[in-house]
Scaffold this active site. Structure first.
Site, short mmCIF file in Angstrom:
data_model
loop_
_atom_site.label_atom_id
_atom_site.label_comp_id
_atom_site.label_asym_id
_atom_site.label_seq_id
_atom_site.Cartn_x
_atom_site.Cartn_y
_atom_site.Cartn_z
N HIS A 140 58.65 47.13 39.44
CA HIS A 140 60.10 47.05 39.36
C HIS A 140 60.66 47.68 40.63
O HIS A 140 60.07 48.58 41.22
CB HIS A 140 60.56 47.83 38.13
CG HIS A 140 62.01 47.68 37.77
ND1 HIS A 140 63.01 48.31 38.49
CD2 HIS A 140 62.63 47.00 36.77
CE1 HIS A 140 64.18 48.03 37.93
NE2 HIS A 140 63.98 47.22 36.90
N ASP A 217 55.44 54.59 35.96
CA ASP A 217 56.64 54.01 35.39
C ASP A 217 56.28 53.55 33.98
O ASP A 217 55.62 52.52 33.80
CB ASP A 217 57.10 52.83 36.25
CG ASP A 217 58.29 52.08 35.63
OD1 ASP A 217 58.72 52.44 34.52
OD2 ASP A 217 58.76 51.11 36.26
N GLN A 220 58.18 50.42 30.12
CA GLN A 220 57.82 49.31 29.24
C GLN A 220 56.63 49.63 28.35
O GLN A 220 56.12 48.74 27.66
CB GLN A 220 57.51 48.07 30.09
CG GLN A 220 58.67 47.60 30.94
CD GLN A 220 59.91 47.25 30.13
OE1 GLN A 220 59.83 46.96 28.94
NE2 GLN A 220 61.06 47.29 30.78
N CYS A 383 64.83 42.46 38.64
CA CYS A 383 64.63 43.60 39.55
C CYS A 383 63.18 43.72 39.98
O CYS A 383 62.62 44.82 40.09
CB CYS A 383 65.11 44.91 38.91
SG CYS A 383 66.86 44.92 38.48
#
Length: 427
Positions: A140, A217, A220, A383
């Protein structure tokens, strides 16, 4: 469970259980465009919020709200206790200690905090010319642009792990790229476009072997399956409240206390200092040093309620439910001529975000046809332009499921999708 597994280790929800869950989400009973039932398949972008979360925040605002860490009156004490109680609960939810979770405005701010901190000459972990930062081709923008900027400011080099035609990371390439010059590995736990779940523990071990930090990250993954930050072997991880039944304007930066302690604050001001003179300041230990100004107080209470809600249902069962729906969606898309999936063709090591390209039809037009059928999906580059470019497209249409999604909703999506090319005279 330390990662999202190939097949969830619990039974999926029954139809009755899903309906009981859905009853907690008033928006899901909406009708749009006159009398068309809403089919909400955009939870990867932002999740809906259940009544217990809405009620918890409202009750706090009605009875206990005040500034935190600043007053000696009853409301201030109650508000501070709720704020810090939320920190303790959410920290446990992601597998870290209470002092290893800092509140941020969102995951993007958390990633910027880390990347900017590593450009500060006074940071013992500062990047230098000759160092390398490794990301992946599926990141992302929030986990790419901060590292582009950090490298530009320090003279470090940005490298990336490529993605195979099947939508998986090229692990042989990863082993060649992560080396003695690597100082940071920044990787998504799961791709918001491909749905791919990456082998984080394996990648983190490669980084650790060369003395590099791993920044995860987890936007998700945390909402969709059990995640234990420390057990994964990563140093830092970020996540966003609004993707896990919580409020907007709140995220978390979690990880090893010694790494957090080495980072300077991104923003400076009140509430984060020990001593201030007209020319100097000393900062509190984490997590306080990262939370300047008046924080998102009631939002932390809401996120605490969201984690209680998810824990009551069981994250293993949430993962199992989404796995079953993803299998159904992928199998259905495979039967539609002129439609292809970006990313893995099976639900193995995958979350419930399915991005598709319809031959000859722009994703915005696909989205409008689906919307006419009541189906809410995401259209655009999500994104994540580089991974779209990798697969030869500029954008896609993404449908995503969550704990409140149903097989009937997946089938409605598939039925509407199958008619898109016919609608435009292409089939």
């Amino acid at each position: 469970m330390t990662a999202i597994t190939t097949r969830a280790a619990a039974a999926s929800f029954s139809a009755e259980e899903v309906e009981r869950i859905r009853a907690d989400f008033p928006v899901l009973s909406r009708r749009v465009h006159g009398d068309v039932p809403l089919v909400y398949l955009d939870s990867t972008a932002t999740s809906q919020r259940p009544v217990p979360v809405l009620d918890a925040e409202r009750a706090f605002l009605e009875t206990s709200y005040a500034a935190v860490h600043r007053g000696a009156h009853a409301l201030a004490e109650e508000s501070t206790d709720a704020y810090e109680g939320a920190r303790a609960a959410v920290a446990a939810f992601v597998g870290v200690e209470e002092d290893e979770l800092a509140w941020t405005r969102n995951a993007t701010e958390g990633l910027n905090l880390v990347a900017a901190g590593l450009t500060d000459p006074e940071c013992e972990l500062v990047l230098r010319t000759g160092d390398e930062v490794v990301v992946t081709e599926m990141e992302h923008h929030a986990n790419l642009l901060p590292w582009q900027r950090a490298c530009a400011r320090t003279g470090a080099t940005l490298r990336w792990i490529p993605v195979t035609d099947e939508g998986r990371l090229d692990l042989e390439a990863a082993e060649a790229i992560i080396g003695p010059r690597t100082k940071v590995l920044a990787v998504a736990h799961a791709s918001n476009v491909l749905g791919t779940v990456n082998p984080v523990s394996r990648l983190a071990a490669l980084a650790k072997d060369v003395g590099a930090l791993t920044v995860l990250d987890a936007c998700q993954s945390v909402p969709h399956a059990p995640v234990d930050v420390h057990a994964l072997g990563v140093d830092l991880a970020v996540f966003s409240a609004h993707k896990m039944l919580g409020p907007n304007g709140l995220g978390g930066l979690a990880g090893r206390r010694d790494v957090l302690a080495a980072l300077p604050p991104l923003l400076v001001g009140g509430s984060i200092v020990d001593e201030v003179t007209m020319t100097t300041a000393t900062f509190k230990a984490p997590p306080a040093r990262f939370e300047t100004g008046t924080p998102a107080i009631s939002q932390t209470v809401a996120l605490h309620a969201a984690t209680r809600y998810l824990q009551r249902i069981g994250m293993h069962r949430v993962a199992a439910h989404e796995h079953a729906l993803t299998e159904r969606m992928l199998a259905g898309v495979a039967q539609i001529p002129g439609v292809r999936v970006l990313g893995p063709a099976t639900a193995e090591d995958r979350v419930g975000a399915v991005s598709v390209v319809v031959d000859g039809v722009h994703p915005h037009d696909v989205g409008q046809v689906l919307d006419a059928a009541g189906v809410a999906v995401r259209v655009g580059h999500h994104c994540a332009q580089p991974i779209h470019r990798r697969f030869g497209v500029r954008s896609s249409t993404r449908a995503s499921v969550y704990l409140y999604s149903t097989t009937a909703e997946v089938d409605t999506f598939l039925d509407a999708l199958s008619g898109v090319r016919h609608y435009f005279g292409l089939a």
